[in-house]
Design an enzyme around this catalytic site. Structure first.
Site, PDB file in Angstrom:
ATOM      1  N   MET A  40       0.664  -0.846   0.086  1.00  0.00           N
ATOM      2  CA  MET A  40       0.209   0.248   0.240  1.00  0.00           C
ATOM      3  C   MET A  40       1.067   1.647   0.393  1.00  0.00           C
ATOM      4  O   MET A  40       0.500   2.305   0.357  1.00  0.00           O
ATOM      5  CB  MET A  40      -1.092   0.448   0.730  1.00  0.00           C
ATOM      6  CG  MET A  40      -1.951  -1.155   1.089  1.00  0.00           C
ATOM      7  SD  MET A  40      -3.386  -1.019   2.657  1.00  0.00           S
ATOM      8  CE  MET A  40      -3.331  -0.490   3.906  1.00  0.00           C
ATOM      9  N   GLY A  41       2.250   0.935  -0.872  1.00  0.00           N
ATOM     10  CA  GLY A  41       2.877   2.267  -0.324  1.00  0.00           C
ATOM     11  C   GLY A  41       3.677   2.756   0.816  1.00  0.00           C
ATOM     12  O   GLY A  41       3.661   1.665   1.690  1.00  0.00           O
ATOM     13  N   HIS A  47       9.394  -4.023   3.577  1.00  0.00           N
ATOM     14  CA  HIS A  47       8.939  -3.678   1.887  1.00  0.00           C
ATOM     15  C   HIS A  47      10.710  -4.159   0.885  1.00  0.00           C
ATOM     16  O   HIS A  47      10.358  -5.007  -0.180  1.00  0.00           O
ATOM     17  CB  HIS A  47       8.235  -2.471   0.840  1.00  0.00           C
ATOM     18  CG  HIS A  47       6.934  -1.930   1.826  1.00  0.00           C
ATOM     19  ND1 HIS A  47       6.882  -1.638   3.025  1.00  0.00           N
ATOM     20  CD2 HIS A  47       5.969  -2.945   2.174  1.00  0.00           C
ATOM     21  CE1 HIS A  47       5.250  -1.056   3.204  1.00  0.00           C
ATOM     22  NE2 HIS A  47       5.365  -1.959   2.380  1.00  0.00           N
ATOM     23  N   LYS A 176       5.308  -9.808   9.591  1.00  0.00           N
ATOM     24  CA  LYS A 176       4.485  -9.162  10.354  1.00  0.00           C
ATOM     25  C   LYS A 176       3.529  -9.332  10.662  1.00  0.00           C
ATOM     26  O   LYS A 176       2.280  -9.493  11.150  1.00  0.00           O
ATOM     27  CB  LYS A 176       5.290  -8.333  10.064  1.00  0.00           C
ATOM     28  CG  LYS A 176       4.034  -6.569  11.722  1.00  0.00           C
ATOM     29  CD  LYS A 176       4.926  -5.374  11.061  1.00  0.00           C
ATOM     30  CE  LYS A 176       4.128  -4.814  10.005  1.00  0.00           C
ATOM     31  NZ  LYS A 176       2.818  -4.996  10.208  1.00  0.00           N
ATOM     32  N   ASP A 177       2.691  -9.083   8.709  1.00  0.00           N
ATOM     33  CA  ASP A 177       0.858  -9.778   8.520  1.00  0.00           C
ATOM     34  C   ASP A 177       1.147 -11.020   8.991  1.00  0.00           C
ATOM     35  O   ASP A 177      -0.092 -11.586   7.653  1.00  0.00           O
ATOM     36  CB  ASP A 177       0.896  -8.977   7.496  1.00  0.00           C
ATOM     37  CG  ASP A 177       0.597  -7.282   8.036  1.00  0.00           C
ATOM     38  OD1 ASP A 177       0.270  -6.932   9.165  1.00  0.00           O
ATOM     39  OD2 ASP A 177       2.125  -6.590   7.433  1.00  0.00           O
ATOM     40  N   LEU A 216       8.831  -3.077  11.241  1.00  0.00           N
ATOM     41  CA  LEU A 216       9.224  -1.341  10.816  1.00  0.00           C
ATOM     42  C   LEU A 216       7.915  -1.948   9.920  1.00  0.00           C
ATOM     43  O   LEU A 216       7.540  -2.937   9.643  1.00  0.00           O
ATOM     44  CB  LEU A 216       9.802  -1.654   9.615  1.00  0.00           C
ATOM     45  CG  LEU A 216      11.178  -1.811  10.324  1.00  0.00           C
ATOM     46  CD1 LEU A 216      12.491  -1.507   8.420  1.00  0.00           C
ATOM     47  CD2 LEU A 216      11.304  -0.809  10.692  1.00  0.00           C
TER      48      LEU A 216
END
Length: 333
Positions: A40-41, A47, A176-177, A216
């Site tokens: 999602m940027g 990332h 993390k997710d 992060l």
């Protein structure tokens, strides 16, 4: 949408499903593998670790940036979610991996519009939504789903759309997710996705601040300097619970010890005028997401890892984190 409204970039910017599909067909015709990093940027090193992994394992790498309205409840932060496209493109342009004699860089950025992704329109109010949506029955109400009941419906829907458009050989998600990533792996298996197949949905270890271990996250940008001091409390609590579990204590004892860590930090934060509130800390089966029985200890089935996870509010910012207890290689691959 014309690319003239976007920052200049040496990486091709594909702003519609139609333009992306033309690009993807060329990759099919050339027999090249495509790695995919959906985001999602508001890119950060977490990332970029996914991008690096994709570059190393695929001939072509695509990153998408799409802030998905369907995974935000009406009271959540869709309007204020950080949007940092110029900086994102700078970070992405700097990424490269050398494989043999070839230097690989990101091949394309997919920037679909809301209209392209939701042709029937989209509302954050689930009761007002029209069109096709995807639900993961029996797997989306535990853990994060207990606090955010419409979240995984939104995630499963948008990732189904992205996978149908991008058709990646491999896709990469962060630990993390973890519930989200495991659900998406199951989604690909249950719906017989050819691109990617379930075994090609990869979960990459969480990237952390090297100084204090904070996971992060794009939402870390919401934290004030004063709040940031207390943000690592969740990870510290999970680490303590893991150590108690490793010593053979019951699950109930592990959770209570972790909560005690949060309570201590909460008291310290209050002195500084920072509101720290625990949402949950729990231990769940990594296959069913069922809550581990309170009296259970480390003698659970060795081949099924346990997810020790939690969510913590620091001020107005909700942080999540997790530790996998058991055979990590069954999940992180």
């Amino acid at each position: 949408m014309s690319t003239s409204s976007f920052p200049p970039s040496p990486i091709p910017l594909l702003t519609s499903v139609a333009s992306y599909r033309r690009w993807r067909q060329r990759a099919f015709d050339e027999g090249k593998s495509v790695g995919f990093v959906p985001t999602m940027g508001a890119l950060h090193d977490g990332h970029l670790s996914l991008v690096q992994r994709s570059l190393a394992e695929n001939e072509l790498t695509v990153l998408s940036i799409f802030v998905n309205p369907a995974q935000f409840a009406p009271h959540e932060d869709l309007a204020t979610y950080p949007r940092t496209l110029p900086g994102d493109l700078e970070l992405l342009t700097a990424q490269q991996v050398t494989v043999g004699e070839a230097v690989r860089k990101a091949s394309a950025v997919f920037l679909p519009s809301v209209q392209d992704m939701y042709p029937s329109g989209i509302s954050q109010d689930v009761s007002a939504q029209k069109g096709a949506f995807v639900e993961m029955k029996g797997y989306g109400h535990q853990m994060e789903g207990a606090s955010r009941p419409t979240f995984f419906r939104g995630v499963a829907t948008v990732v189904t759309k992205l996978f149908n458009a991008v058709q990646p050989t491999n896709a990469y998600f962060g630990q993390k997710d973890i519930q989200q990533a495991l659900l998406l792996r199951r989604l690909c298996k249950d719906l017989l996705f050819p691109h990617p197949e379930a075994d090609h949905v990869h979960i990459v270890p969480t990237t952390r601040d090297p100084n204090d271990g904070l996971a992060l996250s794009s939402r870390n940008a919401y934290l004030s300097a004063n709040e940031r001091k207390f943000a690592p409390a969740l990870y510290k609590a999970l680490q303590y619970a893991e150590s108690v579990w490793s010593n053979g204590e019951s699950k109930d004892r592990c959770i209570s010890k972790a909560v005690a860590v949060i309570d201590e930090v909460k008291a310290q934060a209050a002195i500084d005028g920072v509101d720290v509130r625990l949402d949950y800390i729990e231990m769940n089966d990594s296959e069913t997401f069922d809550v581990v029985d309170a009296s259970s200890n480390h003698r659970l089935a060795a081949d099924i890892p346990v997810i020790l996870s939690g969510a913590l509010w620091v001020g107005r910012t909700r942080l999540i984190d997790n530790i996998v207890v058991g055979d990590l290689n069954r999940i992180i691959r």
